[in-house]
Design an enzyme around this catalytic site. Structure first.
Site, PDB file in Angstrom:
ATOM      1  N   PRO A   1       0.678  -1.239   0.037  1.00 35.49           N
ATOM      2  CA  PRO A   1      -0.076  -0.045  -0.080  1.00 35.49           C
ATOM      3  C   PRO A   1       0.917   1.117  -0.093  1.00 35.49           C
ATOM      4  O   PRO A   1       1.558   1.422   0.909  1.00 35.49           O
ATOM      5  CB  PRO A   1      -0.937  -0.069   1.144  1.00 35.49           C
ATOM      6  CG  PRO A   1      -0.086  -0.884   2.177  1.00 35.49           C
ATOM      7  CD  PRO A   1       0.854  -1.785   1.271  1.00 35.49           C
ATOM      8  N   GLY A  50      11.337  -4.501   0.732  1.00 36.29           N
ATOM      9  CA  GLY A  50      12.304  -3.597   0.896  1.00 36.29           C
ATOM     10  C   GLY A  50      13.222  -3.982  -0.429  1.00 36.29           C
ATOM     11  O   GLY A  50      13.996  -5.206  -0.454  1.00 36.29           O
ATOM     12  N   ASP A  51      13.603  -2.771  -1.136  1.00 39.43           N
ATOM     13  CA  ASP A  51      14.748  -3.010  -2.222  1.00 39.43           C
ATOM     14  C   ASP A  51      14.289  -4.281  -3.109  1.00 39.43           C
ATOM     15  O   ASP A  51      15.596  -4.868  -3.658  1.00 39.43           O
ATOM     16  CB  ASP A  51      16.012  -3.204  -1.581  1.00 39.43           C
ATOM     17  CG  ASP A  51      16.600  -1.787  -0.882  1.00 39.43           C
ATOM     18  OD1 ASP A  51      16.019  -0.922  -0.988  1.00 39.43           O
ATOM     19  OD2 ASP A  51      17.916  -2.031  -0.281  1.00 39.43           O
ATOM     20  N   GLN A  89      -5.097  -1.298   4.301  1.00 39.96           N
ATOM     21  CA  GLN A  89      -4.192  -1.078   5.357  1.00 39.96           C
ATOM     22  C   GLN A  89      -4.541   0.085   6.315  1.00 39.96           C
ATOM     23  O   GLN A  89      -4.991   1.127   5.830  1.00 39.96           O
ATOM     24  CB  GLN A  89      -2.802  -0.796   5.085  1.00 39.96           C
ATOM     25  CG  GLN A  89      -1.743  -0.868   6.175  1.00 39.96           C
ATOM     26  CD  GLN A  89      -0.282  -0.592   5.727  1.00 39.96           C
ATOM     27  OE1 GLN A  89      -0.001   0.713   5.102  1.00 39.96           O
ATOM     28  NE2 GLN A  89       0.602  -1.596   5.524  1.00 39.96           N
ATOM     29  N   CYS A 145       5.052   2.391   9.406  1.00 37.76           N
ATOM     30  CA  CYS A 145       5.380   3.700   8.536  1.00 37.76           C
ATOM     31  C   CYS A 145       6.344   4.736   9.309  1.00 37.76           C
ATOM     32  O   CYS A 145       6.276   4.805  10.621  1.00 37.76           O
ATOM     33  CB  CYS A 145       4.047   4.313   8.494  1.00 37.76           C
ATOM     34  SG  CYS A 145       4.190   5.797   7.342  1.00 37.76           S
ATOM     35  N   ARG A 203       8.702   0.687  -3.888  1.00 37.37           N
ATOM     36  CA  ARG A 203       9.118   1.651  -5.028  1.00 37.37           C
ATOM     37  C   ARG A 203       9.326   0.983  -6.194  1.00 37.37           C
ATOM     38  O   ARG A 203       9.369   1.553  -7.440  1.00 37.37           O
ATOM     39  CB  ARG A 203      10.359   2.259  -4.497  1.00 37.37           C
ATOM     40  CG  ARG A 203       9.882   3.102  -3.218  1.00 37.37           C
ATOM     41  CD  ARG A 203      11.468   3.742  -2.566  1.00 37.37           C
ATOM     42  NE  ARG A 203      12.284   2.558  -2.336  1.00 37.37           N
ATOM     43  CZ  ARG A 203      13.884   2.614  -2.312  1.00 37.37           C
ATOM     44  NH1 ARG A 203      14.341   3.638  -2.779  1.00 37.37           N
ATOM     45  NH2 ARG A 203      14.319   1.704  -1.707  1.00 37.37           N
ATOM     46  N   LYS A 230       2.142  -5.462   9.376  1.00 38.25           N
ATOM     47  CA  LYS A 230       3.402  -5.047   8.584  1.00 38.25           C
ATOM     48  C   LYS A 230       4.262  -3.971   9.671  1.00 38.25           C
ATOM     49  O   LYS A 230       3.856  -3.184  10.148  1.00 38.25           O
ATOM     50  CB  LYS A 230       3.159  -3.820   7.199  1.00 38.25           C
ATOM     51  CG  LYS A 230       4.461  -3.616   6.398  1.00 38.25           C
ATOM     52  CD  LYS A 230       4.157  -3.238   5.262  1.00 38.25           C
ATOM     53  CE  LYS A 230       5.281  -3.165   4.081  1.00 38.25           C
ATOM     54  NZ  LYS A 230       5.934  -2.026   4.323  1.00 38.25           N
TER      55      LYS A 230
END
Length: 336
Positions: free
Chosen positions: A24, A215-216, A78, A108, A239, A147
């Site tokens: 999200p 992540g990444d 979420q 977050c 991302r 999360k």
């Protein structure tokens, strides 16, 4: 290694078609973006994070964000909130909404979110983590997931304790982002710490909880490394999907290499059509909201940097469409 990601994944009683999820993303995960990512293979997408306080106030923007398109076969939501009571009442509000699973954000890192005790603010209060998840599980009609990050800071890394608490409290899935709240994107994701958290959660749940790594993740190699080193059951892309929604096809092996110019153009235009349809009541706002996607889509292409002022000033959907078509015609068809 990546073959595992093609397998269906059970999240409590629901089953999603594969193990590559879309995170999200604040300000991004609207219906048009979710649709294009679903078409590219995302096994599950989410409405962007909602504040339980905004939900209680019946904020119009929040209500709008909770809409679901008819094409969305599986959709999660979420939420985050400052107290056990706030999250619990938010969960109850969601019980009559069209969501298949509910995730509590305890990771977050945004200052205004953390300042209210939400997001990563949970990580400094393990007892509240336990109480919140227990209450949410009890009150949610949909399977409850969480999360998190590795901790508030490196000095306060407590992923094992937090993961154990979440598993014991009854969550059916845990997503672990491999950084602490204090770390930015320049810090590499800590895959071994994700693995430790995953093992702690599985031990506490008797192996019943599903663990997702985040992540990444920018391509198949990153996903393979996440599976191998972190030992997770699936991956959640963040991302890596911005301007590259085909990343889901790449990770799942249904697309080899980068898109052709024609594929790149067609995905942008289809996304733009979905965007224009969804934001039709806000004719002037629609092109402004798409500009960020346009910047991401063009990133890395010849002359994209010099085009940024033009891309950032397009004021109509038609002008965006014309710009994409004209630019695509200047590129060699074989350019990836």
């Amino acid at each position: 290694m990546l073959e595992k990601l093609k397998e269906p994944l059970a999240i409590g009683p629901i089953v999603i078609p594969n193990r590559v999820l879309l995170a999200p993303l604040a300000g991004v995960s609207d219906i048009p973006f979710r649709r294009i990512c679903q078409e590219m293979g995302a096994g599950l997408t989410y409405v962007e994070m909602l504040s339980t306080n905004a939900m209680h106030h019946r904020n119009s923007r929040t209500q709008e964000m909770m809409s679901r398109h008819a094409s969305e076969e599986r959709l999660g939501v979420q939420i985050t909130g400052p107290t056990v009571e706030s999250v619990t009442s938010g969960i109850r509000l969601l019980n009559d909404k069209p969501f298949d699973t509910v995730d509590i954000n305890m990771g977050c890192p945004v200052r205004k979110v953390v300042g209210n005790g939400c997001g990563s603010g949970f990580l400094r209060d393990p007892a509240r983590v336990s109480a919140t998840v227990e209450a949410a599980v009890t009150n949610s009609k949909a399977p409850l997931t969480v999360k998190i990050r590795l901790g508030y800071s490196r000095e306060e890394k407590n992923v094992n304790d937090i993961a154990e608490r979440i598993a014991r409290a009854g969550a059916v899935m845990l997503t672990i982002h491999g950084r602490c709240k204090s770390e930015n994107y320049s810090t590499p994701v800590d895959l071994l710490s994700i693995r430790e958290g995953a093992e702690a959660a599985r031990a506490a749940s008797g192996g019943r909880i599903t663990v997702i790594g985040n992540g990444d993740l920018f391509g198949p190699k990153d996903a393979a490394r996440m599976l191998e080193v972190a030992g997770v059951d699936g991956v959640m892309v963040s991302r890596g999907a911005l301007g590259s929604p085909w990343i889901f096809r790449q990770i799942l092996g249904t697309m080899t290499g980068e898109p052709t110019v024609a594929e790149w153009r067609d995905v942008i235009l289809r996304h733009l059509d979905y965007h224009a349809e969804y934001y039709q009541p806000y004719e002037e706002l629609a092109p402004l909201l798409f500009r960020k996607h346009l910047m991401w889509y063009f990133s890395g292409y010849p002359g994209a940097r010099s085009m940024r002022p033009t891309l950032g000033s397009l004021e109509t959907i038609d002008s965006i469409r014309e710009t994409v078509l004209e630019y695509a015609d200047t590129l060699p068809p074989t350019l990836p």
